[in-house]
Write an enzyme that holds these catalytic residues in place. Structure first.
Site, PDB file in Angstrom:
ATOM      1  NE  ARG A 171      -3.098   0.252   3.181  1.00  0.00           N
ATOM      2  CZ  ARG A 171      -4.293   0.742   2.884  1.00  0.00           C
ATOM      3  NH1 ARG A 171      -5.119   0.052   2.123  1.00  0.00           N
ATOM      4  NH2 ARG A 171      -4.677   1.913   3.354  1.00  0.00           N
ATOM      5  NE  ARG A 175       6.535   8.647  -4.650  1.00  0.00           N
ATOM      6  CZ  ARG A 175       5.724   9.097  -3.696  1.00  0.00           C
ATOM      7  NH1 ARG A 175       6.206   9.844  -2.716  1.00  0.00           N
ATOM      8  NH2 ARG A 175       4.441   8.820  -3.704  1.00  0.00           N
ATOM      9  NE  ARG A 254      -3.959  -5.607  15.793  1.00  0.00           N
ATOM     10  CZ  ARG A 254      -3.685  -6.083  16.992  1.00  0.00           C
ATOM     11  NH1 ARG A 254      -4.392  -7.075  17.510  1.00  0.00           N
ATOM     12  NH2 ARG A 254      -2.692  -5.573  17.691  1.00  0.00           N
ATOM     13  NE  ARG A 286      -2.662   5.804  11.886  1.00  0.00           N
ATOM     14  CZ  ARG A 286      -2.968   5.260  10.711  1.00  0.00           C
ATOM     15  NH1 ARG A 286      -2.141   5.348   9.695  1.00  0.00           N
ATOM     16  NH2 ARG A 286      -4.124   4.640  10.525  1.00  0.00           N
ATOM     17  CD  GLU A 306      -4.960   5.972  14.326  1.00  0.00           C
ATOM     18  OE1 GLU A 306      -4.653   4.887  13.793  1.00  0.00           O
ATOM     19  OE2 GLU A 306      -5.359   6.957  13.680  1.00  0.00           O
ATOM     20  CE1 TYR A 354      -6.361  -1.020   5.312  1.00  0.00           C
ATOM     21  CE2 TYR A 354      -4.606  -2.625   5.141  1.00  0.00           C
ATOM     22  CZ  TYR A 354      -5.057  -1.399   5.541  1.00  0.00           C
ATOM     23  OH  TYR A 354      -4.192  -0.538   6.184  1.00  0.00           O
ATOM     24  CG  ASP A 356      -7.290   2.790   0.607  1.00  0.00           C
ATOM     25  OD1 ASP A 356      -7.230   2.543   1.819  1.00  0.00           O
ATOM     26  OD2 ASP A 356      -6.300   2.756  -0.145  1.00  0.00           O
TER      27      ASP A 356
HETATM   28  N1  UDP Z   1       3.589   0.701   7.816  1.00  0.00           N
HETATM   29  C1  UDP Z   1       4.820   0.603   8.413  1.00  0.00           C
HETATM   30  N2  UDP Z   1       5.385   1.711   8.964  1.00  0.00           N
HETATM   31  C2  UDP Z   1       4.765   2.913   8.940  1.00  0.00           C
HETATM   32  C3  UDP Z   1       3.513   3.028   8.293  1.00  0.00           C
HETATM   33  C4  UDP Z   1       2.947   1.887   7.765  1.00  0.00           C
HETATM   34  O1  UDP Z   1       5.405  -0.472   8.476  1.00  0.00           O
HETATM   35  O2  UDP Z   1       5.334   3.883   9.466  1.00  0.00           O
HETATM   36  C5  UDP Z   1       2.993  -0.526   7.239  1.00  0.00           C
HETATM   37  C6  UDP Z   1       2.137  -1.270   8.259  1.00  0.00           C
HETATM   38  O3  UDP Z   1       2.285  -2.651   8.007  1.00  0.00           O
HETATM   39  C7  UDP Z   1       0.740  -0.818   7.889  1.00  0.00           C
HETATM   40  C8  UDP Z   1       0.841  -0.731   6.391  1.00  0.00           C
HETATM   41  O4  UDP Z   1       2.145  -0.233   6.155  1.00  0.00           O
HETATM   42  O5  UDP Z   1      -0.232  -1.734   8.316  1.00  0.00           O
HETATM   43  C9  UDP Z   1      -0.191   0.130   5.729  1.00  0.00           C
HETATM   44  O6  UDP Z   1      -0.123   1.430   6.243  1.00  0.00           O
HETATM   45  P1  UDP Z   1      -1.267   2.511   5.957  1.00  0.00           P
HETATM   46  O7  UDP Z   1      -0.752   3.826   6.382  1.00  0.00           O
HETATM   47  O8  UDP Z   1      -1.709   2.357   4.554  1.00  0.00           O
HETATM   48  O9  UDP Z   1      -2.389   1.982   6.935  1.00  0.00           O
HETATM   49  P2  UDP Z   1      -3.818   2.593   7.373  1.00  0.00           P
HETATM   50  O10 UDP Z   1      -3.742   4.073   7.219  1.00  0.00           O
HETATM   51  O11 UDP Z   1      -4.838   1.910   6.516  1.00  0.00           O
HETATM   52  O12 UDP Z   1      -3.918   2.171   8.799  1.00  0.00           O
END
Ligand code: UDP
Length: 379
Positions: A171, A175, A254, A286, A306, A354, A356
């Site tokens: 996801r 880059r 989850r 976060r 969170e 999952y 978006d």
């Molecule tokens: N992820 C990570 N480190 C980060 C942010 C995300 O390893 O700092 C990984 C983690 O496995 C997470 C996935 O990337 O579940 C997807 O992150 P995303 O931000 O897309 O998750 P969401 O916002 O849907 O919770």
């Protein structure tokens, strides 16, 4: 009353579907077990700030049709998501890009970054990544994996990275340019006035009953006898396994606990909307500072930590865990769903995906189109 559709769930999927079919002459009744509309994209104003009550939602899409669709309901600002990650006393830009690599290894060029990553994975010989750990290592090497992925992912999902599907990490963009935009999509922003206003507009004058579960609604409706409401069809956007009374077993989800704090007379707490804490021993994943989604200048601020949590029945199921076992179980529920006369299943929970927001909208529009096509063919 007689309705064409009973929509179970006033979230994004239900609201888009209801709006579409109602505009084409079908009648709907919407119910939701929560006391408010908008599902997990629900926002509420506090201290003049739109607070994302069930986790931050940043709208992004590559699909012009979806962007045009959502733009009918709100004006979007030009917010671009550029989270930062804190690991101990180190701070890195996300997603993984030249700013991240330059800070990690004190280098400047893409060639240097690629060479370091290649040297860190040379002895692993990963050709086809089998799980999230292999996927992450093969993309970004060991240092980035250890500092920015492993801890975050394991607390987010409550499992070892070797036991998680690879797609989750895909996801995130990777880059080799200096670009901190978290998404690759050309369309991105936050709706001015919040997401609840969007769903309110979608729902318009469609009747809504809040604070009632599908089961209780059916029971109360049946008890009304002659005066009961009737429906030709149901769109169900709750958990598909719950719908079938978990008869084949529980799908796994989850959950997240949101801890919100209002900081009075603090104009700017963390300098960014999203700060990730990637160490395993920090209990939250976060901190969101909501005002920065809207470039807010209020004298106070609102932040949300969170805390990922194990899901058990009765908790909010935020994320489906799309591993092989759960997906196989979902397929079996899907077989039951196909046999369910006049019930449609949609959304993150109804389709155990999952999703978006843009994918939710597209799926709801497609389902509505399909429905209306069938309806008009049958008439
Ligand atoms: N992820 C990570 N480190 C980060 C942010 C995300 O390893 O700092 C990984 C983690 O496995 C997470 C996935 O990337 O579940 C997807 O992150 P995303 O931000 O897309 O998750 P969401 O916002 O849907 O919770």
């Amino acid at each position: 009353m007689k309705f064409d559709y009973l929509i179970v769930g006033a979230g994004l999927f239900g609201a888009v579907f209801a709006n579409e079919v109602q505009r084409r002459g079908k009648s709907c009744l919407i119910i939701d077990r929560r006391k408010h509309i908008a599902g997990n994209i629900y926002t509420e104003e506090e201290k003049g700030i739109q607070v994302h009550k069930y986790g931050a939602h940043i709208f992004h899409t590559s699909d012009k049709r979806v962007w045009d669709y959502i733009s009918q309901f709100a004006e979007f600002n030009h917010y671009i998501n550029s989270p930062v990650a804190v690991y101990g006393d180190e701070l890195y830009n996300l997603p993984f890009n030249m700013n991240t690599f330059s800070k990690m290894w004190n280098i400047k060029t893409p060639a240097e970054a690629k060479a370091i990553i290649a040297s860190q994975i040379a002895d692993l010989h990963i050709t086809e990544p089998k799980n999230l750990e292999e996927q992450a290592l093969s993309l970004v090497g060991r240092d980035v994996y250890e500092k920015l992925i492993k801890g975050y992912t394991e607390k987010q999902w409550g499992r070892d990275c070797k036991d998680l599907p690879a797609f989750i990490i895909k996801r995130l963009p990777l880059r080799f340019v200096y670009d901190n935009n978290y998404f690759n999509d050309p369309y991105q922003g936050i709706p001015k006035g919040g997401y609840t206003a969007i769903v309110e507009k979608m729902i318009g004058n469609i009747p809504v009953q809040l604070g009632i579960s599908y089961r209780d609604f059916l029971a109360e409706n049946a008890a009304k006898g002659e005066a009961a409401d009737s429906f030709d069809k149901v769109l169900y956007t709750g958990m598909i396994d719950e719908y079938f009374d978990y008869c084949l077993g529980e799908l796994q989800y989850r959950s997240v606990r949101f801890e919100e704090e209002v900081l009075e007379d603090c104009e700017n707490y963390q300098g960014n909307a999203v700060v990730n804490y990637t160490e395993r021993n920090v209990p939250y994943t976060r901190i969101i500072e909501h005002k920065h989604f809207e470039f807010g200048k209020q004298k106070d601020t609102v932040i949300t930590r969170e805390y990922p949590a194990t899901w058990k029945r009765g908790d909010e199921p935020y994320y489906p865990i799309n591993d092989e076992t759960n997906n196989a179980l979902y397929e079996r529920y899907l077989e039951l769903a196909k046999k369910e006369q006049n019930v449609l299943f949609g959304g993150r929970l109804g389709q155990y995906r999952y999703y978006d927001m843009d994918k939710v909208i597209l799926a709801a529009l497609t389902m509505a189109e399909e429905e209306l096509k069938n309806v008009f063919q049958n008439n």
